[in-house]
Design a protein around this motif. Structure first.
Motif, PDB file in Angstrom:
ATOM      1  N   GLN A  78       0.817  -1.220   0.000  1.00  0.00           N
ATOM      2  CA  GLN A  78       0.000   0.000   0.000  1.00  0.00           C
ATOM      3  C   GLN A  78       0.851   1.270   0.000  1.00  0.00           C
ATOM      4  N   ASP A  79       2.024   1.201   0.621  1.00  0.00           N
ATOM      5  CA  ASP A  79       2.905   2.375   0.623  1.00  0.00           C
ATOM      6  C   ASP A  79       3.388   2.689  -0.794  1.00  0.00           C
ATOM      7  N   VAL A  80       3.711   1.632  -1.555  1.00  0.00           N
ATOM      8  CA  VAL A  80       4.139   1.818  -2.939  1.00  0.00           C
ATOM      9  C   VAL A  80       3.009   2.411  -3.763  1.00  0.00           C
ATOM     10  N   ARG A  81       1.815   1.888  -3.561  1.00  0.00           N
ATOM     11  CA  ARG A  81       0.654   2.365  -4.313  1.00  0.00           C
ATOM     12  C   ARG A  81       0.362   3.832  -3.991  1.00  0.00           C
ATOM     13  N   ARG A  82       0.338   4.179  -2.715  1.00  0.00           N
ATOM     14  CA  ARG A  82       0.052   5.561  -2.322  1.00  0.00           C
ATOM     15  C   ARG A  82       1.140   6.511  -2.822  1.00  0.00           C
ATOM     16  N   GLY A  83       2.397   6.063  -2.736  1.00  0.00           N
ATOM     17  CA  GLY A  83       3.495   6.895  -3.227  1.00  0.00           C
ATOM     18  C   GLY A  83       3.392   7.128  -4.723  1.00  0.00           C
ATOM     19  N   PHE A  84       3.020   6.103  -5.454  1.00  0.00           N
ATOM     20  CA  PHE A  84       2.838   6.201  -6.901  1.00  0.00           C
ATOM     21  C   PHE A  84       1.738   7.201  -7.235  1.00  0.00           C
ATOM     22  N   ILE A  85       0.610   7.081  -6.567  1.00  0.00           N
ATOM     23  CA  ILE A  85      -0.532   7.967  -6.836  1.00  0.00           C
ATOM     24  C   ILE A  85      -0.187   9.413  -6.484  1.00  0.00           C
ATOM     25  N   ARG A  86       0.533   9.606  -5.373  1.00  0.00           N
ATOM     26  CA  ARG A  86       0.938  10.968  -4.985  1.00  0.00           C
ATOM     27  C   ARG A  86       1.835  11.593  -6.049  1.00  0.00           C
ATOM     28  N   LYS A  87       2.782  10.809  -6.560  1.00  0.00           N
ATOM     29  CA  LYS A  87       3.680  11.312  -7.604  1.00  0.00           C
ATOM     30  C   LYS A  87       2.900  11.720  -8.848  1.00  0.00           C
ATOM     31  N   VAL A  88       1.997  10.850  -9.265  1.00  0.00           N
ATOM     32  CA  VAL A  88       1.219  11.103 -10.480  1.00  0.00           C
ATOM     33  C   VAL A  88       0.410  12.391 -10.346  1.00  0.00           C
ATOM     34  N   ARG A 136      11.730   6.754 -17.639  1.00  0.00           N
ATOM     35  CA  ARG A 136      12.148   6.456 -16.267  1.00  0.00           C
ATOM     36  C   ARG A 136      13.468   7.128 -15.892  1.00  0.00           C
ATOM     37  N   SER A 137      14.063   7.837 -16.834  1.00  0.00           N
ATOM     38  CA  SER A 137      15.370   8.447 -16.595  1.00  0.00           C
ATOM     39  C   SER A 137      15.224   9.917 -16.200  1.00  0.00           C
ATOM     40  N   TYR A 138      15.617  10.223 -14.957  1.00  0.00           N
ATOM     41  CA  TYR A 138      15.610  11.606 -14.470  1.00  0.00           C
ATOM     42  C   TYR A 138      16.954  12.256 -14.775  1.00  0.00           C
ATOM     43  N   PRO A 139      17.023  13.521 -15.265  1.00  0.00           N
ATOM     44  CA  PRO A 139      15.907  14.461 -15.425  1.00  0.00           C
ATOM     45  C   PRO A 139      15.322  14.497 -16.849  1.00  0.00           C
ATOM     46  N   HIS A 140      15.720  13.550 -17.701  1.00  0.00           N
ATOM     47  CA  HIS A 140      15.235  13.578 -19.082  1.00  0.00           C
ATOM     48  C   HIS A 140      13.711  13.491 -19.160  1.00  0.00           C
ATOM     49  N   ASN A 141      13.112  12.652 -18.303  1.00  0.00           N
ATOM     50  CA  ASN A 141      11.662  12.525 -18.339  1.00  0.00           C
ATOM     51  C   ASN A 141      10.965  13.822 -17.927  1.00  0.00           C
ATOM     52  N   VAL A 142      11.571  14.536 -16.981  1.00  0.00           N
ATOM     53  CA  VAL A 142      11.013  15.812 -16.532  1.00  0.00           C
ATOM     54  C   VAL A 142      11.101  16.854 -17.654  1.00  0.00           C
ATOM     55  N   VAL A 143      12.229  16.881 -18.343  1.00  0.00           N
ATOM     56  CA  VAL A 143      12.411  17.820 -19.453  1.00  0.00           C
ATOM     57  C   VAL A 143      11.361  17.570 -20.537  1.00  0.00           C
ATOM     58  N   PHE A 144      11.140  16.295 -20.859  1.00  0.00           N
ATOM     59  CA  PHE A 144      10.138  15.944 -21.861  1.00  0.00           C
ATOM     60  C   PHE A 144       8.744  16.362 -21.417  1.00  0.00           C
ATOM     61  N   LEU A 145       8.415  16.121 -20.144  1.00  0.00           N
ATOM     62  CA  LEU A 145       7.093  16.480 -19.638  1.00  0.00           C
ATOM     63  C   LEU A 145       6.878  17.992 -19.663  1.00  0.00           C
ATOM     64  N   VAL A 149       5.457   8.800 -14.738  1.00  0.00           N
ATOM     65  CA  VAL A 149       5.495   9.816 -15.790  1.00  0.00           C
ATOM     66  C   VAL A 149       4.475   9.486 -16.884  1.00  0.00           C
ATOM     67  N   PHE A 150       4.433   8.217 -17.272  1.00  0.00           N
ATOM     68  CA  PHE A 150       3.491   7.769 -18.285  1.00  0.00           C
ATOM     69  C   PHE A 150       2.054   7.954 -17.801  1.00  0.00           C
ATOM     70  N   ALA A 151       1.802   7.648 -16.530  1.00  0.00           N
ATOM     71  CA  ALA A 151       0.458   7.789 -15.955  1.00  0.00           C
ATOM     72  C   ALA A 151       0.025   9.250 -15.931  1.00  0.00           C
ATOM     73  N   ALA A 152       0.927  10.128 -15.509  1.00  0.00           N
ATOM     74  CA  ALA A 152       0.607  11.558 -15.460  1.00  0.00           C
ATOM     75  C   ALA A 152       0.336  12.108 -16.860  1.00  0.00           C
ATOM     76  N   LEU A 153       1.152  11.674 -17.833  1.00  0.00           N
ATOM     77  CA  LEU A 153       0.961  12.132 -19.209  1.00  0.00           C
ATOM     78  C   LEU A 153      -0.375  11.646 -19.756  1.00  0.00           C
ATOM     79  N   ASN A 154      -0.737  10.402 -19.462  1.00  0.00           N
ATOM     80  CA  ASN A 154      -2.027   9.853 -19.896  1.00  0.00           C
ATOM     81  C   ASN A 154      -3.183  10.716 -19.415  1.00  0.00           C
TER      82      ASN A 154
END
Length: 243
Positions: free
Chosen positions: A25-35, A94-103, A217-222
């Motif tokens: 559940q910690d992984v799930r909550r952390g994932f959702i918070r990030k998204v 999945r590569s930081y900071p490249h994924n952030v730059v793309f987003l 990153v993929f989830a947030a973009l979706n």
């Protein structure tokens, strides 16, 4: 397909089929918070730019020029290319900071493209469209989290409906009927609403299809693309099909 916590992980699509990748559940909550942290930042930037294009006279006037139309076309082409690159390249997502730059780049592209579109509409209508979009998104998100029905099984059907809507818009452009524009916008808004529920559930546990926990990153973009597309349909509806 490889085994993962009692389920299967599709290495090509980065989806977990009948799996329980979020048993922790910690992984799930952390994932959702990030998204949602990423999503809120993206939407804040986008809607701020859109409001700027409708309320700042210089931006509003420029948005209605032929140069802006040319920029608009380039922006959408760039967005499509960048999204294909990001979706197809797992290591980049999945590569930081490249994924952030793309987003950030994609967010700016969508923001200015939608800003140019909104410059043709009265500020009040744009604000109503933004408020309506956010209200619908909040309601759909709450529904997706509490409903027991698995909407992720509808992915194949949604894809077919998206193709049909794409064909329909060609007819709408050729006929140039206000009624057809309204019908098109209504169908598009409904379709994107279902997509929002599906993509929200893909982040959650206990569903037929899940995103891998590392694909925030993929989830947030979706979700971002779903929401801004929903906004564009609602804006068309609010303007009475006159865009």
């Amino acid at each position: 397909m490889t085994q993962l916590h009692g389920g299967h992980y599709d290495e090509e699509s980065n989806l977990v089929i009948h799996g329980t990748a979020f048993d922790d559940q910690d992984v799930r909550r952390g994932f959702i918070r990030k998204v949602y942290a990423i999503l809120i930042a993206m939407l804040t930037l986008t809607f701020s730019v859109i409001i700027g294009f409708t309320t700042i006279p210089v931006l509003r006037s420029w948005g209605q020029t032929r140069v802006a139309l040319f920029v608009f076309i380039l922006l959408w082409i760039s967005a499509i290319v960048l999204m294909i690159v990001l979706i197809c390249n797992e290591s980049l997502r999945r590569s930081y900071p490249h994924n952030v730059v793309f987003l950030v780049t994609l967010t700016l592209i969508f923001s200015f493209a939608l800003g140019i579109t909104a410059s043709y509409t009265r500020p009040f209508i744009v604000l109503v469209a933004i408020a309506t979009t956010l209200a619908i998104v909040i309601a759909l998100t709450a529904f997706a989290f509490q409903t027991k029905f698995d909407f992720t099984i509808l992915i194949g059907i949604l894809f077919c409906l998206s193709i049909s809507l794409l064909v329909f818009v060609i007819l709408v452009v050729l006929v140039h009927s206000r009624i057809l524009y309204i019908i098109y916008a209504t169908l598009g808004a409904f379709l994107m609403s279902v997509y929002i529920v599906v993509d929200t559930q893909m982040m959650m546990s206990g569903k037929t299809v899940q995103l891998d926990p590392e694909e925030y990153v993929f989830a947030a973009l979706n979700l971002y693309v779903d929401i801004v597309t929903l906004f564009s349909y609602i804006l068309l509806l609010c303007s009475g099909g006159n865009q």
